[in-house]
Design a protein around this motif. Structure first.
Motif, PDB file in Angstrom:
ATOM      1  N   ASP A 268     108.343  39.586  59.742  1.00 42.83           N
ATOM      2  CA  ASP A 268     108.053  38.263  59.184  1.00 42.83           C
ATOM      3  C   ASP A 268     107.680  37.279  60.294  1.00 42.83           C
ATOM      4  N   LEU A 269     108.466  37.311  61.377  1.00 46.22           N
ATOM      5  CA  LEU A 269     108.157  36.431  62.510  1.00 46.22           C
ATOM      6  C   LEU A 269     106.780  36.719  63.087  1.00 46.22           C
ATOM      7  N   GLN A 270     106.456  37.988  63.198  1.00 46.38           N
ATOM      8  CA  GLN A 270     105.161  38.373  63.752  1.00 46.38           C
ATOM      9  C   GLN A 270     104.009  37.878  62.903  1.00 46.38           C
ATOM     10  N   ALA A 271     104.225  37.917  61.537  1.00 46.06           N
ATOM     11  CA  ALA A 271     103.181  37.434  60.637  1.00 46.06           C
ATOM     12  C   ALA A 271     102.941  35.938  60.838  1.00 46.06           C
ATOM     13  N   GLU A 272     104.045  35.185  60.958  1.00 50.16           N
ATOM     14  CA  GLU A 272     103.885  33.752  61.192  1.00 50.16           C
ATOM     15  C   GLU A 272     103.190  33.478  62.535  1.00 50.16           C
ATOM     16  N   ILE A 273     103.578  34.228  63.559  1.00 48.80           N
ATOM     17  CA  ILE A 273     102.959  34.023  64.878  1.00 48.80           C
ATOM     18  C   ILE A 273     101.466  34.329  64.825  1.00 48.80           C
TER      19      ILE A 273
ATOM     20  N   ASP B 299      95.449  28.325  63.381  1.00 45.52           N
ATOM     21  CA  ASP B 299      95.518  27.010  64.019  1.00 45.52           C
ATOM     22  C   ASP B 299      94.686  26.956  65.296  1.00 45.52           C
ATOM     23  N   MET B 300      94.760  28.019  66.081  1.00 48.60           N
ATOM     24  CA  MET B 300      93.986  28.001  67.320  1.00 48.60           C
ATOM     25  C   MET B 300      92.494  27.994  67.034  1.00 48.60           C
ATOM     26  N   THR B 301      92.063  28.671  65.921  1.00 46.50           N
ATOM     27  CA  THR B 301      90.652  28.668  65.539  1.00 46.50           C
ATOM     28  C   THR B 301      90.225  27.281  65.083  1.00 46.50           C
ATOM     29  N   VAL B 302      91.117  26.627  64.316  1.00 48.11           N
ATOM     30  CA  VAL B 302      90.812  25.261  63.857  1.00 48.11           C
ATOM     31  C   VAL B 302      90.619  24.352  65.069  1.00 48.11           C
ATOM     32  N   HIS B 303      91.531  24.436  66.017  1.00 52.75           N
ATOM     33  CA  HIS B 303      91.396  23.593  67.205  1.00 52.75           C
ATOM     34  C   HIS B 303      90.111  23.892  67.955  1.00 52.75           C
TER      35      HIS B 303
ATOM     36  N   ALA C  46     102.408  21.974  65.309  1.00 56.99           N
ATOM     37  CA  ALA C  46     103.752  21.782  65.877  1.00 56.99           C
ATOM     38  C   ALA C  46     104.817  22.012  64.814  1.00 56.99           C
ATOM     39  N   GLU C  47     104.520  21.524  63.544  1.00 55.19           N
ATOM     40  CA  GLU C  47     105.501  21.743  62.458  1.00 55.19           C
ATOM     41  C   GLU C  47     105.645  23.233  62.178  1.00 55.19           C
ATOM     42  N   ARG C  48     104.536  23.942  62.194  1.00 57.96           N
ATOM     43  CA  ARG C  48     104.623  25.390  61.954  1.00 57.96           C
ATOM     44  C   ARG C  48     105.394  26.099  63.086  1.00 57.96           C
ATOM     45  N   ILE C  49     105.150  25.689  64.337  1.00 57.28           N
ATOM     46  CA  ILE C  49     105.877  26.298  65.481  1.00 57.28           C
ATOM     47  C   ILE C  49     107.364  26.013  65.383  1.00 57.28           C
ATOM     48  N   GLU C  50     107.703  24.791  64.934  1.00 56.63           N
ATOM     49  CA  GLU C  50     109.115  24.457  64.758  1.00 56.63           C
ATOM     50  C   GLU C  50     109.756  25.373  63.716  1.00 56.63           C
ATOM     51  N   GLY C  51     109.008  25.561  62.620  1.00 61.05           N
ATOM     52  CA  GLY C  51     109.526  26.491  61.601  1.00 61.05           C
ATOM     53  C   GLY C  51     109.663  27.896  62.140  1.00 61.05           C
ATOM     54  N   LEU C  52     108.700  28.298  62.978  1.00 60.42           N
ATOM     55  CA  LEU C  52     108.776  29.629  63.596  1.00 60.42           C
ATOM     56  C   LEU C  52     110.005  29.745  64.499  1.00 60.42           C
ATOM     57  N   ASN C  53     110.301  28.670  65.244  1.00 61.25           N
ATOM     58  CA  ASN C  53     111.494  28.690  66.112  1.00 61.25           C
ATOM     59  C   ASN C  53     112.762  28.816  65.291  1.00 61.25           C
ATOM     60  N   GLN C  54     112.811  28.109  64.143  1.00 61.74           N
ATOM     61  CA  GLN C  54     113.999  28.227  63.289  1.00 61.74           C
ATOM     62  C   GLN C  54     114.158  29.640  62.762  1.00 61.74           C
ATOM     63  N   SER C  55     113.035  30.242  62.373  1.00 65.24           N
ATOM     64  CA  SER C  55     113.106  31.632  61.909  1.00 65.24           C
ATOM     65  C   SER C  55     113.558  32.566  63.027  1.00 65.24           C
TER      66      SER C  55
END
Length: 918
Positions: free
Chosen positions: A36-41, A48-52, A174-183
């Protein structure tokens, strides 16, 4: 009920299975969470990196278009429109991709929709408009357009909205990374819980398994300790008892087997050590064999034993009985065996141990006080050293021989065999020593007899001949002895002859030296006495001058003689040092001509110097020694030539001659200095002799030519020190040629600055002065009054402090200096000189002797510089030491300059002028 026993392997296997099962379950849970973590990463990385990146591309496209328009407007070059055209084509593709990726964020899609009209407006109203007007070359329209800032306003608004869009997108990321850190933290908590659970399970299972194993091991350890704990003495006879049915029981059995093996090994080593100790101090083979069998038989439980020793009799080898143990029937026991005869002989041939059981009843009887019995077991063992059988041991026992007994026998073979060889060797050495002592006594007796006979032979030659013939027939040793004595007598006779020749040469040298020294001494003594006894008023000024000149010349002759003797002494003592420096070869001809032209003119000889065109101008050698050699050779040529010519040739050496005489210098620069004269010549048998010290062609006191015979010896030694060679070619009554080979060294071996050059100049000046005064006294003693008067003005009213304890030197120096108008104050030692200087009187110069009582010159000069602080006062050191480091030593002590005794007044006055001028 039947009890089921698990072995240790089964117990450990069960524990490992449970631990692996727990780990497998844990890994399944953690793996699901990690997926699950890998999917989020991956979503953040890909989305996100493509959008940027696309947002940045849109910004770059707009910036490229703006840059292209500016470049085109400024330059008018169509090439600057290339970024504009590429940007106008690419921004829409990037915009469409970005809009599609924002499908999960409607708010960002709306923000992006607001940016599109602004881009289209800038392209239509600014980009296309400016390009069209530029192509039409409508500068007024362009000027008006840029003054209104229409395009800039739109571009500023675009940058603002894109920056806001990018900030919102970064916030979402950043919000998604924060969620990833919590997971991730949740996964860690789950992993920690699993690790704790597995650890508890593992600890519990390990504790259960270790208790089940350790309890049994403790029992085994307890038993082992009980076996070994007996006051540091290991009881190898004890055994371990274990009731378990697992591997520990097998361990106990293996330990018991090990104890049994150690017990046997310990017995073997102990027995081997005990038997080996009996060899020490034994020098008789029978004693050794008896001690060996007496110690070995009880160890093996043998009832009797015999040792047979190898003996070589003419063409065959036999084994002789040399010792036995408990042997009752001596008469029936066999005393010897040949190779292959009986078990003993066969054992020696096969070189192996024979073990025989079940002996017959009548084989042999072992007798004691209570009865007799027959041994049933027999062993025959060879004793070998380096593959050779030196002895055979035979033992019989009632009980069978064990494997440990045979092992002990096998180990004893080499040691006992080596002991036999050593004892036999010592016995042989003692035998030979005894024979040697007897022979030595006989030889000593014969030597004494021979010495007595030699003494008698010296008295009566006929009896010596008869005795020598008898000794030659009877004793070869006497003949060798006589030969050695004859050789010694010949050597003594030769030595006596050489000693007599050496004594004769030295006697001739001493006679010559006495003659050479007495001649100038007589002149000095007679003339000085005449000056002392006669009233100066009665003597004419010319006579006084002539007397002074003769005394001075005689003193110079004495000084040259002493210098020659000192040079030779330094050479023989190995104290002569070579000081390498650059020597100007082109100046040597002029220098030699200035010295020897007056001598040649006086003797009506032609003196020529020839220099080869290929001769280098400069060579690296000791210039002082080279000039001394050349002056000695030219002086000899002048002395021994009455008519004709003398020639000095300087040229590069012939390579063939260098290869023959100085092979180590092949390929280096070597010069030859040849001195040729038309004098009396040298006989062929005397040409090598003249280079030896104290020897001349005519060494008698009534010889025609004077001299000490040291000049050519010094020349040869100086040449050797310079690394060269000297040769002589001569024919009697037709002249001689001395050829000097001198190499030019590649490196300066002594960093002496200009010292060698200065010494050479002083020596040349002194020699030149000496030659002129000896050959042309009138010219040498005629002063230039005008020059003298101008130089003497410098000395007027100068004050000099003379420090010297020798009254003669003080008198001579005071008289000379006062004639020049100098005021002289005298101090007898360094301490008195310090007291005078502290009195306040100012002095222009100090003449300081070195060797003085109370305080020597070194100490006085150091005190003047350091204690009195007179750093500017000139001090000239006067010393009689001719050592190489004397000048540096004087300067180090505080001297301003340095001059050697005996003093040359002209040099001293010249040196004083230098320092008084400063």
């Amino acid at each position: 009920m039947k009890v089921f026993h698990l072995n240790i392997q089964a117990k450990i296997f069960m524990v490992y299975v449970l631990i692996v099962a727990c780990l497998g379950i844990s890994l399944v849970i953690v793996n699901h969470a990690m997926k699950d973590l890998q999917a989020e990463i991956e979503f953040i990385s890909n989305h996100d990196m493509t959008v940027h990146e696309l947002t940045s591309q849109v910004q770059k496209n707009i910036l490229d278009m703006e840059t292209g328009i500016r470049g085109y407007v400024i330059t008018g070059d169509e090439q600057y429109l290339e970024p504009y055209e590429i940007g106008s084509r690419s921004w829409q593709d990037n915009y469409s991709k970005l809009y599609t990726l924002l499908a999960d964020n409607p708010g960002q899609q709306r923000n992006l929709e607001q940016i599109r009209p602004l881009i289209l407006s800038w392209i239509a109203n600014t980009g296309e408009y400016v390009v069209q007007k530029k192509r039409e070359d409508n500068q007024e329209a362009l000027q008006h357009h840029f003054e209104q800032h229409t395009g800039k306003k739109i571009m500023d608004q675009l940058r603002t909205q894109l920056d806001s869009f990018l900030v919102d997108e970064k916030r979402v990321t950043a919000e998604r990374i924060e969620g990833l850190n919590q997971s991730n933290e949740k996964v860690l908590y789950i992993w920690y819980a699993i690790i704790a659970f597995v650890t508890i399970i593992t600890f519990a299972l390990s504790l259960f398994l270790s208790r089940s194993i350790v309890s049994t091991i403790k029992q085994v350890v307890k038993t082992i300790r009980e076996i070994t704990d007996s006051s540091s003495h290991v009881d190898l006879t004890a055994r371990i008892e274990v009731q378990t049915k697992d591997e520990l029981q097998e361990l106990a059995f293996a330990t018991n087997d090990l104890l049994g093996s150690l017990e046997r090994q310990s017995w073997i080593q102990k027995s081997l050590t005990e038997i080996s100790t009996i060899y020490q101090g034994i020098t008789d083979i029978h004693t050794l064999a008896k001690a060996f069998v007496s110690r070995l038989a009880p160890k093996l439980g043998a009832a009797y034993g015999i040792v047979y020793l190898r003996k070589n009799h003419s063409v065959e080898t036999v084994f002789i009985r040399v010792a036995d143990y408990a042997l009752a029937d001596q008469e029936n026991a066999t005393d010897s065996f040949r190779l292959g005869e009986g078990l003993v002989g066969q054992c020696a041939v096969d070189k192996r141990i024979f073990l025989i059981d079940h002996l017959p009843e009548d084989y042999i009887k072992v007798t004691s006080g209570l009865g007799e019995a027959t041994p049933r077991h027999l062993v025959v063992a060879p004793i070998m050293v380096e593959g050779r059988v030196e002895a055979v041991v035979e033992l019989a026992a009632f009980q069978p021989f064990e494997a440990s007994h045979l092992t002990l026998l096998d180990l004893l073979q080499e040691k006992f065999g080596q002991a036999i060889v050593n004892v036999l060797g010592r016995m042989e050495v003692e035998r030979l020593l005894g024979e040697s002592q007897v022979m030595t006594e006989e030889l000593q007796t014969q030597s004494e007899e021979l010495q007595a006979q030699s003494e008698e032979l010296q008295v009566q030659q006929e009896q010596l001949r008869m005795t020598n013939e008898f000794l030659e027939e009877q004793n070869l040793f006497a003949q060798q002895r006589a030969t050695e004595l004859q050789k010694a007598r010949d050597e003594l006779a030769d030595y006596a002859r050489k000693l007599q020749e050496s004594s004769q040469y030295k006697s001739e040298f001493l006679a010559n030296m006495s003659h050479e020294l007495r001649t100038p001494l007589n002149s000095i003594l007679i003339l000085s006495q005449m000056l002392m006894e006669n009233d100066q008023a009665d003597q004419e000024e010319s006579e006084v001058g002539e007397y002074s000149r003769v005394i001075y010349t005689a003193g110079q002759d004495l000084l040259r003689l002493i210098d020659d003797i000192l040079d030779l002494s330094k050479i023989e003592a190995g104290k002569m040092e070579i000081m390498m420096d650059e020597v100007n070869v082109s100046e040597i001809p002029q220098l030699m001509q200035s010295i020897f032209d007056p001598v040649a003119v006086k003797k009506q000889l032609a003196f020529e110097v020839h220099v080869h065109p290929d001769t280098p101008d400069v060579m690296l050698t000791d210039g002082q020694r080279l000039l001394q050699i050349l002056k000695n050779l030219l002086s000899n040529a002048c002395k021994f030539t009455e008519q004709g010519r003398i020639t000095l040739r300087i040229e590069p050496a012939n390579p063939a001659s260098v290869r023959e005489l100085l092979p180590e210098l092949e390929g280096e620069t070597v010069l030859t200095f040849s001195v040729t004269d038309t004098g009396i010549g040298i006989p062929a048998d005397k040409q090598e002799l003249i280079f030896e010290a104290f020897q001349q062609v005519d060494g008698t006191t009534n010889r025609q030519f004077g001299g000490t015979g040291l000049g050519l010896s010094i020349c040869r030694e100086f040449t050797r020190l310079l690394g060269g060679a000297i040769l002589v070619e001569s024919e009697l009554n037709h002249g001689s040629t001395f050829t000097l080979y001198i190499p030019s060294r590649r490196e300066n071996t002594h960093q002496a600055g200009q010292v060698p050059e200065l010494l050479a100049e002083k020596e040349v000046a002194a020699a030149k002065s000496s030659v002129i005064r000896e050959q042309e006294p009138t010219e040498a003693d005629t002063p230039n009054s005008a020059t003298s008067t101008s130089e003497d003005r410098l000395f007027q009213e100068k004050c000099v402090l003379l420090v010297d304890d020798d009254a003669r030197n003080v008198y001579a120096l005071v008289t000379t200096l006062e004639r020049k108008g100098i005021r002289v104050e005298v101090a007898e030692n360094g301490k008195q000189a310090l007291e005078i200087l502290q009195g306040g009187q100012e002095y222009d110069l100090v003449l300081m002797d070195i060797m003085m009582p109370i305080m020597n010159g070194y100490e006085a000069m150091k005190a003047i510089r350091e204690e009195l602080g007179m750093d500017e006062l000139p001090i000239i050191a006067l010393t009689a030491k001719a050592m190489k480091q004397e000048r540096e030593k004087c300067l180090e002590a505080g001297a301003s300059d340095y001059i050697m005794k005996p003093l040359n007044i002209d040099q001293l006055l010249s040196l004083m002028r230098v320092w008084l001028t400063k």
